[in-house]
Design an enzyme around this catalytic site. Structure first.
Site, PDB file in Angstrom:
ATOM      1  N   GLY A  46       0.508  -0.877   0.373  1.00 38.74           N
ATOM      2  CA  GLY A  46      -0.177  -0.522  -0.550  1.00 38.74           C
ATOM      3  C   GLY A  46       1.238   0.994   0.020  1.00 38.74           C
ATOM      4  O   GLY A  46       2.034   0.838   0.308  1.00 38.74           O
ATOM      5  N   GLN A  51       2.652   9.548   1.431  1.00 46.86           N
ATOM      6  CA  GLN A  51       4.423   9.307   1.705  1.00 46.86           C
ATOM      7  C   GLN A  51       4.858   9.609   0.380  1.00 46.86           C
ATOM      8  O   GLN A  51       5.780   9.921  -0.024  1.00 46.86           O
ATOM      9  CB  GLN A  51       3.806   8.378   1.711  1.00 46.86           C
ATOM     10  N   CYS A  88       6.532  -0.169   7.104  1.00 43.70           N
ATOM     11  CA  CYS A  88       6.522   0.418   6.186  1.00 43.70           C
ATOM     12  C   CYS A  88       7.272   1.340   5.257  1.00 43.70           C
ATOM     13  O   CYS A  88       8.399   1.513   5.728  1.00 43.70           O
ATOM     14  CB  CYS A  88       6.066   2.334   7.658  1.00 43.70           C
ATOM     15  N   LEU A  89       6.305   1.861   4.508  1.00 42.43           N
ATOM     16  CA  LEU A  89       7.956   2.264   3.782  1.00 42.43           C
ATOM     17  C   LEU A  89       8.685   3.453   3.845  1.00 42.43           C
ATOM     18  O   LEU A  89       9.795   3.618   3.071  1.00 42.43           O
ATOM     19  CB  LEU A  89       6.914   2.704   1.587  1.00 42.43           C
ATOM     20  N   HIS A 130      -3.439   1.126   8.202  1.00 40.44           N
ATOM     21  CA  HIS A 130      -2.096   1.358   8.326  1.00 40.44           C
ATOM     22  C   HIS A 130      -2.587   2.211   7.084  1.00 40.44           C
ATOM     23  O   HIS A 130      -1.678   3.778   7.953  1.00 40.44           O
ATOM     24  CB  HIS A 130      -1.396   0.321   7.179  1.00 40.44           C
ATOM     25  N   GLU A 131      -2.958   2.620   5.484  1.00 42.70           N
ATOM     26  CA  GLU A 131      -2.923   3.487   4.751  1.00 42.70           C
ATOM     27  C   GLU A 131      -3.630   4.641   5.196  1.00 42.70           C
ATOM     28  O   GLU A 131      -3.436   5.672   4.919  1.00 42.70           O
ATOM     29  CB  GLU A 131      -3.173   2.986   3.916  1.00 42.70           C
ATOM     30  N   HIS A 134      -2.326   7.384   7.473  1.00 42.81           N
ATOM     31  CA  HIS A 134      -1.236   7.668   7.025  1.00 42.81           C
ATOM     32  C   HIS A 134      -1.793   8.983   6.385  1.00 42.81           C
ATOM     33  O   HIS A 134      -1.875  10.237   6.603  1.00 42.81           O
ATOM     34  CB  HIS A 134      -0.229   6.741   4.990  1.00 42.81           C
TER      35      HIS A 134
HETATM   36 ZN    ZN Z   1       3.524   3.087   5.444  1.00 43.94          ZN
END
Ligand code: ZN
Length: 174
Positions: A46, A51, A88-89, A130-131, A134
């Site tokens: 995701g 981000q 997390c990216l 999670h998204e 964000h």
């Molecule tokens: Zn993340």
């Protein structure tokens, strides 16, 4: 479509709240396509607009080959508890066990503004949550009480007792 740089921890733009989208035209479609390509390149399950430094309520999730384009998403039902490894990216190289709802149902608009309802459990439900976090400026590390002990570096997953199958699932980042 472009692969764009993903902001990492410490960048204040990750803490911005997404603003509601009310225009479903070319700019939005370009943003969704960039999110998708950047997520796939990472790779991850995701990616949310903040981000990429864009404070809009837009995210993409891709689990088990199914792509979800989420515009103005909100969770309308959630149940159960599921504790699992998550990354997390925007926090590269670190994972942690986070308790999430096991199942969620969410309502979102698609790229054309049409309302859609999606349900997910397990990893998909985790990626949705999670998204959506964000979009509220929230990161998975905010659930941890002690970063020193709870954050597991990628190279120490085995040492931390994480099984081989889960260790391989480094794609479970969003
Ligand atoms: Zn993340």
């Amino acid at each position: 479509m472009s692969v764009l740089p993903i902001l990492t921890l410490g960048d204040p733009r990750l803490r911005m709240r997404g603003q509601p989208v009310d225009s479903f035209g070319k700019y939005l479609h370009g943003l969704i396509d960039d999110l998708t390509q950047t997520m796939r390149d990472a790779p991850g399950v995701g990616l949310a607009a903040p981000q990429l430094g864009v404070a809009l309520d837009v995210a993409v999730v891709e689990v088990s080959g199914r792509l979800f384009e989420l515009v103005n998403p909100r969770i309308v039902r959630a149940s159960g508890d599921d504790r699992d490894l998550e990354g997390c990216l925007s926090v590269p190289g670190f994972f942690a066990y986070v308790t999430r709802n096991e199942k969620v149902r969410l309502v979102a608009q698609d790229r054309h503004g049409k309302k859609q309802t999606y349900a997910g459990s397990g990893l998909l439900a985790r990626a949705f949550q999670h998204e959506l976090d964000h979009l509220d400026g929230k990161l998975f590390i905010d659930y941890l009480t002690d970063l020193e002990t709870e954050l597991i570096p990628l190279g120490a997953l085995e040492e931390a007792g994480v099984d081989a199958e889960t260790r391989e699932a480094v794609g479970r980042r969003g």
